[in-house]
Design a protein around this motif. Structure first.
Motif, PDB file in Angstrom:
ATOM      1  N   ILE A  99      63.267  34.530 -30.045  1.00 56.94           N
ATOM      2  CA  ILE A  99      62.981  35.187 -31.253  1.00 56.94           C
ATOM      3  C   ILE A  99      64.188  35.156 -32.267  1.00 56.94           C
ATOM      4  O   ILE A  99      63.467  34.022 -33.453  1.00 56.94           O
ATOM      5  CB  ILE A  99      63.147  36.920 -31.562  1.00 56.94           C
ATOM      6  CG1 ILE A  99      61.861  37.544 -31.147  1.00 56.94           C
ATOM      7  CG2 ILE A  99      62.826  36.874 -33.285  1.00 56.94           C
ATOM      8  CD1 ILE A  99      61.858  39.096 -30.976  1.00 56.94           C
ATOM      9  N   GLY A 100      65.152  34.536 -32.005  1.00 56.95           N
ATOM     10  CA  GLY A 100      66.290  33.690 -32.344  1.00 56.95           C
ATOM     11  C   GLY A 100      65.904  32.438 -32.088  1.00 56.95           C
ATOM     12  O   GLY A 100      66.323  31.854 -33.343  1.00 56.95           O
ATOM     13  N   GLY A 103      59.546  27.787 -30.683  1.00 60.68           N
ATOM     14  CA  GLY A 103      60.187  28.486 -30.125  1.00 60.68           C
ATOM     15  C   GLY A 103      60.333  29.662 -29.505  1.00 60.68           C
ATOM     16  O   GLY A 103      61.128  30.201 -28.784  1.00 60.68           O
ATOM     17  N   LEU A 104      59.163  30.636 -30.386  1.00 59.92           N
ATOM     18  CA  LEU A 104      59.047  31.726 -29.413  1.00 59.92           C
ATOM     19  C   LEU A 104      58.654  31.522 -27.966  1.00 59.92           C
ATOM     20  O   LEU A 104      59.011  32.617 -27.610  1.00 59.92           O
ATOM     21  CB  LEU A 104      57.978  32.865 -30.178  1.00 59.92           C
ATOM     22  CG  LEU A 104      57.483  33.757 -29.910  1.00 59.92           C
ATOM     23  CD1 LEU A 104      58.638  34.826 -29.590  1.00 59.92           C
ATOM     24  CD2 LEU A 104      56.482  34.545 -30.691  1.00 59.92           C
ATOM     25  N   LEU A 105      57.124  31.214 -27.711  1.00 52.84           N
ATOM     26  CA  LEU A 105      56.939  31.075 -26.766  1.00 52.84           C
ATOM     27  C   LEU A 105      57.948  29.773 -25.118  1.00 52.84           C
ATOM     28  O   LEU A 105      57.259  30.413 -23.938  1.00 52.84           O
ATOM     29  CB  LEU A 105      55.866  30.216 -26.807  1.00 52.84           C
ATOM     30  CG  LEU A 105      55.290  30.964 -27.577  1.00 52.84           C
ATOM     31  CD1 LEU A 105      53.261  30.334 -27.677  1.00 52.84           C
ATOM     32  CD2 LEU A 105      54.519  32.852 -27.174  1.00 52.84           C
ATOM     33  N   ASP A 158      66.864  41.232 -18.589  1.00 55.00           N
ATOM     34  CA  ASP A 158      67.294  42.489 -19.236  1.00 55.00           C
ATOM     35  C   ASP A 158      65.849  42.301 -20.636  1.00 55.00           C
ATOM     36  O   ASP A 158      66.187  40.794 -21.667  1.00 55.00           O
ATOM     37  CB  ASP A 158      68.763  42.239 -20.119  1.00 55.00           C
ATOM     38  CG  ASP A 158      68.653  43.805 -21.113  1.00 55.00           C
ATOM     39  OD1 ASP A 158      67.750  44.022 -22.100  1.00 55.00           O
ATOM     40  OD2 ASP A 158      69.678  44.189 -21.607  1.00 55.00           O
ATOM     41  N   PRO A 159      64.838  43.214 -20.729  1.00 55.28           N
ATOM     42  CA  PRO A 159      63.966  42.484 -22.034  1.00 55.28           C
ATOM     43  C   PRO A 159      64.507  42.683 -23.145  1.00 55.28           C
ATOM     44  O   PRO A 159      64.015  41.677 -23.769  1.00 55.28           O
ATOM     45  CB  PRO A 159      63.157  43.631 -22.609  1.00 55.28           C
ATOM     46  CG  PRO A 159      63.811  44.840 -21.488  1.00 55.28           C
ATOM     47  CD  PRO A 159      64.649  44.329 -20.508  1.00 55.28           C
ATOM     48  N   ASN A 160      65.325  43.134 -23.682  1.00 54.33           N
ATOM     49  CA  ASN A 160      66.604  42.693 -25.369  1.00 54.33           C
ATOM     50  C   ASN A 160      67.052  41.839 -25.054  1.00 54.33           C
ATOM     51  O   ASN A 160      66.865  41.033 -26.048  1.00 54.33           O
ATOM     52  CB  ASN A 160      67.273  44.028 -25.565  1.00 54.33           C
ATOM     53  CG  ASN A 160      66.436  45.419 -25.696  1.00 54.33           C
ATOM     54  OD1 ASN A 160      65.569  45.358 -26.012  1.00 54.33           O
ATOM     55  ND2 ASN A 160      67.699  46.602 -25.004  1.00 54.33           N
ATOM     56  N   VAL A 161      67.524  41.385 -24.317  1.00 57.38           N
ATOM     57  CA  VAL A 161      68.575  39.615 -24.011  1.00 57.38           C
ATOM     58  C   VAL A 161      67.115  38.808 -24.112  1.00 57.38           C
ATOM     59  O   VAL A 161      67.267  37.779 -24.795  1.00 57.38           O
ATOM     60  CB  VAL A 161      68.960  39.390 -22.970  1.00 57.38           C
ATOM     61  CG1 VAL A 161      69.489  38.327 -22.357  1.00 57.38           C
ATOM     62  CG2 VAL A 161      70.350  40.613 -22.967  1.00 57.38           C
ATOM     63  N   PHE A 162      66.411  38.593 -23.805  1.00 58.66           N
ATOM     64  CA  PHE A 162      64.911  37.460 -23.740  1.00 58.66           C
ATOM     65  C   PHE A 162      64.989  37.987 -24.365  1.00 58.66           C
ATOM     66  O   PHE A 162      64.069  36.277 -25.366  1.00 58.66           O
ATOM     67  CB  PHE A 162      64.386  38.101 -22.348  1.00 58.66           C
ATOM     68  CG  PHE A 162      63.621  37.143 -22.615  1.00 58.66           C
ATOM     69  CD1 PHE A 162      63.483  35.663 -21.263  1.00 58.66           C
ATOM     70  CD2 PHE A 162      62.398  37.521 -23.112  1.00 58.66           C
ATOM     71  CE1 PHE A 162      62.480  35.069 -21.150  1.00 58.66           C
ATOM     72  CE2 PHE A 162      61.117  35.882 -23.118  1.00 58.66           C
ATOM     73  CZ  PHE A 162      61.365  35.221 -21.738  1.00 58.66           C
ATOM     74  N   TRP A 163      63.835  38.712 -25.405  1.00 61.36           N
ATOM     75  CA  TRP A 163      63.149  38.433 -26.896  1.00 61.36           C
ATOM     76  C   TRP A 163      64.046  37.993 -27.591  1.00 61.36           C
ATOM     77  O   TRP A 163      63.903  37.719 -28.979  1.00 61.36           O
ATOM     78  CB  TRP A 163      62.538  39.855 -26.630  1.00 61.36           C
ATOM     79  CG  TRP A 163      60.917  39.964 -25.696  1.00 61.36           C
ATOM     80  CD1 TRP A 163      61.140  41.295 -25.181  1.00 61.36           C
ATOM     81  CD2 TRP A 163      59.850  38.733 -25.463  1.00 61.36           C
ATOM     82  NE1 TRP A 163      60.221  40.918 -23.910  1.00 61.36           N
ATOM     83  CE2 TRP A 163      59.433  39.409 -24.758  1.00 61.36           C
ATOM     84  CE3 TRP A 163      60.236  38.021 -26.670  1.00 61.36           C
ATOM     85  CZ2 TRP A 163      58.404  39.074 -24.441  1.00 61.36           C
ATOM     86  CZ3 TRP A 163      58.038  37.523 -25.360  1.00 61.36           C
ATOM     87  CH2 TRP A 163      57.603  37.394 -24.827  1.00 61.36           C
ATOM     88  N   ARG A 164      65.379  38.764 -27.574  1.00 64.24           N
ATOM     89  CA  ARG A 164      66.065  38.106 -28.931  1.00 64.24           C
ATOM     90  C   ARG A 164      66.928  36.592 -28.864  1.00 64.24           C
ATOM     91  O   ARG A 164      66.654  36.148 -29.416  1.00 64.24           O
ATOM     92  CB  ARG A 164      67.838  39.370 -28.709  1.00 64.24           C
ATOM     93  CG  ARG A 164      67.936  40.636 -29.261  1.00 64.24           C
ATOM     94  CD  ARG A 164      69.248  40.976 -29.085  1.00 64.24           C
ATOM     95  NE  ARG A 164      69.753  40.606 -30.230  1.00 64.24           N
ATOM     96  CZ  ARG A 164      70.631  40.228 -30.361  1.00 64.24           C
ATOM     97  NH1 ARG A 164      71.568  39.136 -28.340  1.00 64.24           N
ATOM     98  NH2 ARG A 164      71.403  39.890 -31.073  1.00 64.24           N
TER      99      ARG A 164
END
Length: 213
Positions: A44-45, A69-71, A35-41
């Motif tokens: 970014i968190g 942290g982002l990568l 789920d892209p939303n789960v992964f990027w949240r």
């Protein structure tokens, strides 16, 4: 202009902005099992928490910590893209058994997203410290360099995963900062943060985490 932005914000801050927008777009054909939303949240968190933690311990550039942290988990996208069926099984098993994703990857794939992340970082020619974070963020003590930065991302990643900002499921493991090798590395190396107070440290991170969520 770009020049004005660099002068006003600093080169690393501009770099953070560019990566924040560019990296998600590099994976437009997102793996079906993720789920892209789960992964990027989560990413970014972790980036925001790493940035704040870097300021608390005064060990690393907060901008560098944000980028790391982002990568740090890009190897997950590699595994999900190249081995979609096997990774779907990894996710299902990890979710049902409440296990850390990297442990199940090793069981099923024979390697983890840290190995894939290292390979991707080398191909994309990331800086050595970012490569080290992507390779060692689950095994801080084995890292030959950049242990402070890796420790920051490791702790931020753990806190996100255990405060409902992880991979979409709950892991059956508690965090004890006082016994964490990553925390001990920061205490030993980051003299400039003063006398460490684990209670105040945890409270400040918890408060900031609530702001992130």
């Amino acid at each position: 202009t770009v020049r004005d932005a660099v002068v006003a914000l600093g080169l690393w801050r501009v770099s953070d902005v560019v990566f924040s927008y560019a990296v998600p777009n590099m994976f437009t054909a997102f793996p079906k099992s993720l789920d892209p939303n789960v992964f990027w949240r989560h990413s970014i968190g972790c980036a925001l928490l790493s940035q704040r933690l870097a300021k608390i311990v005064r060990a690393e550039s907060s901008e560098k910590a944000y980028l790391a942290g982002l990568l740090h988990d890009l190897g997950i996208l590699v595994n999900a893209t190249i081995f979609p069926e096997e990774f779907a099984l990894v996710q299902k098993t990890a979710t049902l058994e409440s296990l850390p994703l990297d442990e199940v990857e090793m069981q099923i794939l024979g390697f983890t997203h840290t190995d894939s992340g290292k390979a991707l970082a080398e191909v994309w020619k990331f800086s050595q410290d970012i490569r080290s974070v992507m390779e060692y963020h689950h095994d801080v003590t084995s890292a030959p360099t950049s242990q402070d930065l890796i420790a920051i991302v490791h702790l931020s990643d753990l806190l996100c995963r255990h405060r409902w900002l992880g991979y979409g499921y709950d892991e059956a493991r508690q965090i004890d900062f006082t016994c964490s090798p990553a925390w001990l590395i920061l205490v030993r190396n980051c003299r400039q943060m003063g006398r460490p107070n684990i209670t105040r440290f945890s409270q400040e991170l918890d408060k900031y985490f609530d702001e992130i969520v």
